[in-house]
Design a protein around this motif. Structure first.
Motif, short mmCIF file in Angstrom:
data_model
loop_
_atom_site.label_atom_id
_atom_site.label_comp_id
_atom_site.label_asym_id
_atom_site.label_seq_id
_atom_site.Cartn_x
_atom_site.Cartn_y
_atom_site.Cartn_z
N LYS B 15 54.33 58.80 35.26
CA LYS B 15 54.20 60.56 36.60
C LYS B 15 52.72 61.33 36.31
CE LYS B 15 58.10 64.03 37.18
NZ LYS B 15 59.28 64.39 36.95
N THR B 16 52.23 61.26 35.23
CA THR B 16 50.89 62.06 35.45
C THR B 16 49.68 61.49 34.69
OG1 THR B 16 51.48 62.88 33.15
CG2 THR B 16 51.79 64.37 35.30
N GLY B 17 50.27 60.14 34.55
CA GLY B 17 49.23 59.55 32.93
C GLY B 17 48.16 58.82 34.34
N LYS B 18 46.86 58.31 34.06
CA LYS B 18 46.23 57.64 33.94
C LYS B 18 45.32 56.05 33.92
CE LYS B 18 43.87 61.36 36.56
NZ LYS B 18 44.32 61.77 37.58
N VAL B 19 44.96 55.25 34.69
CA VAL B 19 44.88 53.78 34.54
C VAL B 19 43.66 54.11 32.82
CG1 VAL B 19 43.52 51.84 34.58
CG2 VAL B 19 45.31 52.49 36.04
N GLU B 20 44.04 53.84 32.08
CA GLU B 20 42.57 54.20 30.67
C GLU B 20 41.93 52.19 30.02
OE1 GLU B 20 44.77 55.40 27.89
OE2 GLU B 20 45.54 56.97 28.43
N MET B 21 40.93 52.27 30.09
CA MET B 21 40.54 51.55 29.82
C MET B 21 41.50 50.18 28.83
SD MET B 21 37.48 51.25 31.20
CE MET B 21 36.42 49.62 30.47
N ASN B 22 41.95 51.15 27.86
CA ASN B 22 42.52 49.66 26.93
C ASN B 22 43.23 49.25 27.41
OD1 ASN B 22 44.22 51.49 27.03
ND2 ASN B 22 44.00 52.92 24.84
N PHE B 23 44.10 49.42 28.54
CA PHE B 23 45.13 48.85 29.57
C PHE B 23 44.83 47.49 29.68
CE2 PHE B 23 47.45 53.02 31.42
CZ PHE B 23 48.00 53.79 30.56
N GLY B 24 43.30 47.38 29.63
CA GLY B 24 42.79 46.04 30.05
C GLY B 24 42.63 44.98 28.76
N ALA B 25 43.00 45.80 27.63
CA ALA B 25 42.07 45.02 26.61
C ALA B 25 42.94 44.16 25.61
CB ALA B 25 42.15 46.19 25.98
N GLY B 26 44.16 43.95 25.75
CA GLY B 26 45.57 42.60 26.01
C GLY B 26 45.92 42.90 24.38
N GLY B 27 46.07 44.80 24.51
CA GLY B 27 47.30 44.78 22.97
C GLY B 27 47.59 45.38 23.77
N LYS B 28 47.76 46.39 22.46
CA LYS B 28 49.61 47.39 23.28
C LYS B 28 49.53 47.86 24.21
CE LYS B 28 50.68 47.88 18.13
NZ LYS B 28 51.59 48.94 16.89
N ALA B 29 48.66 48.17 25.21
CA ALA B 29 48.46 49.47 25.93
C ALA B 29 48.80 48.75 27.05
CB ALA B 29 47.16 49.50 25.84
N SER B 30 47.90 46.72 27.17
CA SER B 30 48.37 46.44 28.15
C SER B 30 49.97 45.36 27.83
CB SER B 30 47.54 45.23 27.91
OG SER B 30 46.05 45.39 27.88
N ALA B 31 50.95 45.27 27.34
CA ALA B 31 51.73 45.21 26.94
C ALA B 31 52.84 46.07 27.59
CB ALA B 31 51.89 44.66 25.46
N GLN B 32 52.80 47.16 27.06
CA GLN B 32 52.77 48.18 27.79
C GLN B 32 52.72 48.42 28.89
OE1 GLN B 32 51.03 51.99 26.17
NE2 GLN B 32 52.58 52.77 26.36
N LEU B 33 51.69 47.85 29.55
CA LEU B 33 51.95 48.54 31.12
C LEU B 33 52.54 47.42 31.83
CD1 LEU B 33 50.07 49.76 33.45
CD2 LEU B 33 48.58 48.18 33.11
N ILE B 34 52.82 45.99 31.25
CA ILE B 34 52.54 45.15 31.36
C ILE B 34 54.95 45.22 31.81
CG2 ILE B 34 53.60 43.26 31.50
CD1 ILE B 34 50.90 42.49 30.23
N SER B 35 55.20 45.71 30.02
CA SER B 35 56.65 45.62 30.22
C SER B 35 57.21 46.44 31.36
CB SER B 35 57.11 45.72 28.73
OG SER B 35 56.41 46.61 28.56
N GLN B 36 56.35 48.05 31.60
CA GLN B 36 57.15 48.86 32.15
C GLN B 36 56.80 49.05 33.40
OE1 GLN B 36 56.77 52.99 29.50
NE2 GLN B 36 56.41 51.19 27.71
N LEU B 37 55.81 48.47 33.67
CA LEU B 37 55.76 48.64 34.94
C LEU B 37 55.51 46.95 35.88
CD1 LEU B 37 54.57 50.52 37.51
CD2 LEU B 37 51.99 50.35 37.54
N PHE B 38 54.59 45.86 35.48
CA PHE B 38 54.91 44.78 36.75
C PHE B 38 56.11 44.93 36.08
CE2 PHE B 38 49.85 45.49 35.97
CZ PHE B 38 50.09 46.32 36.97
N ALA B 39 56.00 44.17 35.25
CA ALA B 39 57.96 42.99 35.14
C ALA B 39 58.81 43.86 35.34
CB ALA B 39 57.82 43.10 33.38
N LYS B 40 58.95 45.13 35.27
CA LYS B 40 59.79 46.44 35.74
C LYS B 40 60.61 46.08 36.88
CE LYS B 40 60.52 50.89 36.51
NZ LYS B 40 60.83 52.14 36.68
N TYR B 41 59.69 45.68 37.79
CA TYR B 41 59.51 45.57 39.35
C TYR B 41 59.03 44.65 39.68
CZ TYR B 41 58.99 50.33 40.16
OH TYR B 41 59.54 52.10 39.31
#
Lengths: 349, 349
Positions: B15-41
């Motif tokens: 709702k209010t979050g923004k893209v952070e550098m660590n979303f692209g770093a291949g760790g937990k934050a990337s996995a979070q983005l993938i599972s909760q946004l991309f994979a969801k849709y």
């Protein structure tokens, strides 16, 4: 890649010219860039068809498809450049699925003002590395964004390959007792990039390991009946990739620190930069996991390949419902190898 | 798209979050983005395998592969957004080669600070449009660049399709006498974008025509034996695309201005903006060329499709070693339709 008519194409000034906005607008300037730069180097029968997509042969087997956008900074680094990396990254993602990589697309996002001479170097490297890997760059696209809306050049490559009949590898196929090997020294790519960014002058310059692994993967696919899974530990490094596989297969892993090959220079640089080599990106290393019955043969095949001469068996899969990856230190202690949680190395590939 | 383990994934604040550098770093934050946004849709069996590439069924026929990087500005426009456009553009490039689009990759380059709520809207639209077109988004990649090194989001999509046996279309197959049709009003997409950028408040807001054409192209491939070539006139518009085909086939073309469908509102906006609708991008229009014997049938099939109800036969291919595209005006004059030479419309797709 559209069109290549002779009578309207003026020569591009590659030596001193720069990327202009109209190179991405789909008109004469786009055609000029395509014919005099991309088509010149990527030249192959599929790309030269000049239609909106490439018409390719029939594929005999299951398809594999993988994609990677490359935003590495700096564009040129010790041991490679973004062009080579863009080929290796996607060739490897296709190859580790057990497939022979056949076709690749190349999508460029160029920043206005980027020197054409640098673009030419990048394109030339891509062409050379694609040829080495035996993959055709069959279709492409170029967009230009205003100065300050990009960073020189970003490259997406997407690869398609075909899996030999009867082969099915997956990170979800590992079982307790399976043996884990790595094809060589870890951390080279990430440390090469980071030390260049930090402007560190190490005694011996550390080179990226960026390379296409499909020669090695094809041998393993052919010779190792119990091969379960292969993976190239890029972003997130060996540590994160092992966690991913453990999680997919619902197993634990036990690895031995003293078995994990790391160059002394890389270790020293990691200490200096505050990095853990376990989580530093590689671009030419392979994790391969097979049943215990084939472990020795797998290691032998790896070591007989120029890209695997420092291969090591680093551990085994174990039964663990928590899917933990644990590392035994040389002194017999146990360390948890967790996922990296944040941004260890941004824009590393 | 890697991994989706439950125990390490914290909820993403869409709702209010923004893209952070660590979303692209291949760790937990990337996995979070993938599972909760991309994979969801994008959720489908191929994407969910979680390996480095997607393992796909065997393909029965020649493959077609096409790629497009999307950098459209603004990201949201009247009639669509960059996500829909990224699906339509690649579906259409595959479809116009005579293929049934089957699989698509999605590579995201996100700018640090981009609102996750907007990213979600874009991803949602991609998922919806992919489903409508019957194509699976099977593999993906996310990179993050620093604020000021991108522009919200750039999306590369690469598509793979299969051509029915016996079908081979190409822009190089046209012959003098062949008949040229367009599936509807030209210029809508480019004018929608440009009027929004120029902040023009036209009486009726002009909507982009962005749409997947594969339903229509499949009918033509099946029903029109003499179908030579199809093309979607995107960047460079109808005028540039006809020149490309004329050049590939080494024919001339004669088209009739009064036959070319343009909405009055689009014509008015073009006059105001100083654009020529012949060179303005379309994202849901089809050029189809067939032998004269099938011309009426081709028009009928086009008009029976919701995306082709305003289809028109606009001219024919003629013998001309200069490969000129010439247009007869309503008053009987002749106008040369040249390539656009420069940057008419940057970042239109």
């Amino acid at each position: 890649m559209e069109n290549k008519k002779k009578h309207y194409v003026r020569p591009l000034n590659i030596k001193t010219g720069k990327v202009e906005m109209n190179f991405g607008a789909g008109g004469k300037a786009s055609a000029q860039l395509i014919s005099q730069l991309f088509a010149k180097y990527f030249n192959n029968e599929y790309l030269m068809q000049g239609d909106d997509g490439a018409y390719l042969p029939e594929a005999n087997g299951h398809l594999v498809m993988a994609t990677d956008s490359h935003v590495v900074y700096p564009l040129f680094f010790s041991g490679g450049n973004i062009g080579g990396l863009a080929v290796h990254g996607t060739v490897n993602d296709v190859a580790v699925c057990g497939a022979k990589p056949l076709y690749m697309s190349a999508g460029f996002i160029l920043e206005e003002g980027f020197p054409l001479s640098e673009l030419e170097q990048i394109v030339k490297t891509m062409a050379e590395e694609a040829q080495k890997a035996g993959i055709y760059i069959v279709t492409g696209d170029t967009k230009v964004v205003e100065k300050g809306k990009g960073d020189g050049v970003y490259i997406n490559t997407t690869g398609v390959g075909v899996v030999p009949h009867g082969i099915r590898l997956s990170g979800s196929h590992c079982k307790p007792g399976d043996v884990i090997a790595i094809s060589g020294d870890i951390g080279d790519h990430g440390v090469a990039i980071m030390s260049q960014r930090a402007n560190l002058g190490f005694e011996t310059q550390i080179q990226s390991d960026s390379a296409s692994l499909n020669g090695l993967t094809e041998k393993l696919v052919k010779e190792i009946p119990s091969l379960r899974c292969m993976r190239d530990p890029t972003r997130g490094g060996l540590g994160t990739t092992l966690n991913e596989i453990a999680n997919q297969s619902q197993v634990g892993m036990k690895i031995f620190e003293e078995k994990i090959p790391v160059k002394e220079s890389v270790m020293a640089a990691c200490e200096f930069l505050g990095l853990d080599p376990l989580f530093v990106a590689n671009e030419g290393k392979l994790i391969a996991i097979c049943g215990p019955e084939d472990a020795e043969k797998m290691l032998e095949i790896m070591r007989s390949d120029p890209l695997g001469e420092h291969a090591q068996i680093i551990g085994t899969c174990v039964k663990d419902e928590n899917c933990f990856v644990q590392m035994e230190t040389p002194f017999g202690g146990i360390r948890m190898v967790d996922w990296i949680s944040g941004e260890q190395l941004p824009r590393i590939c």
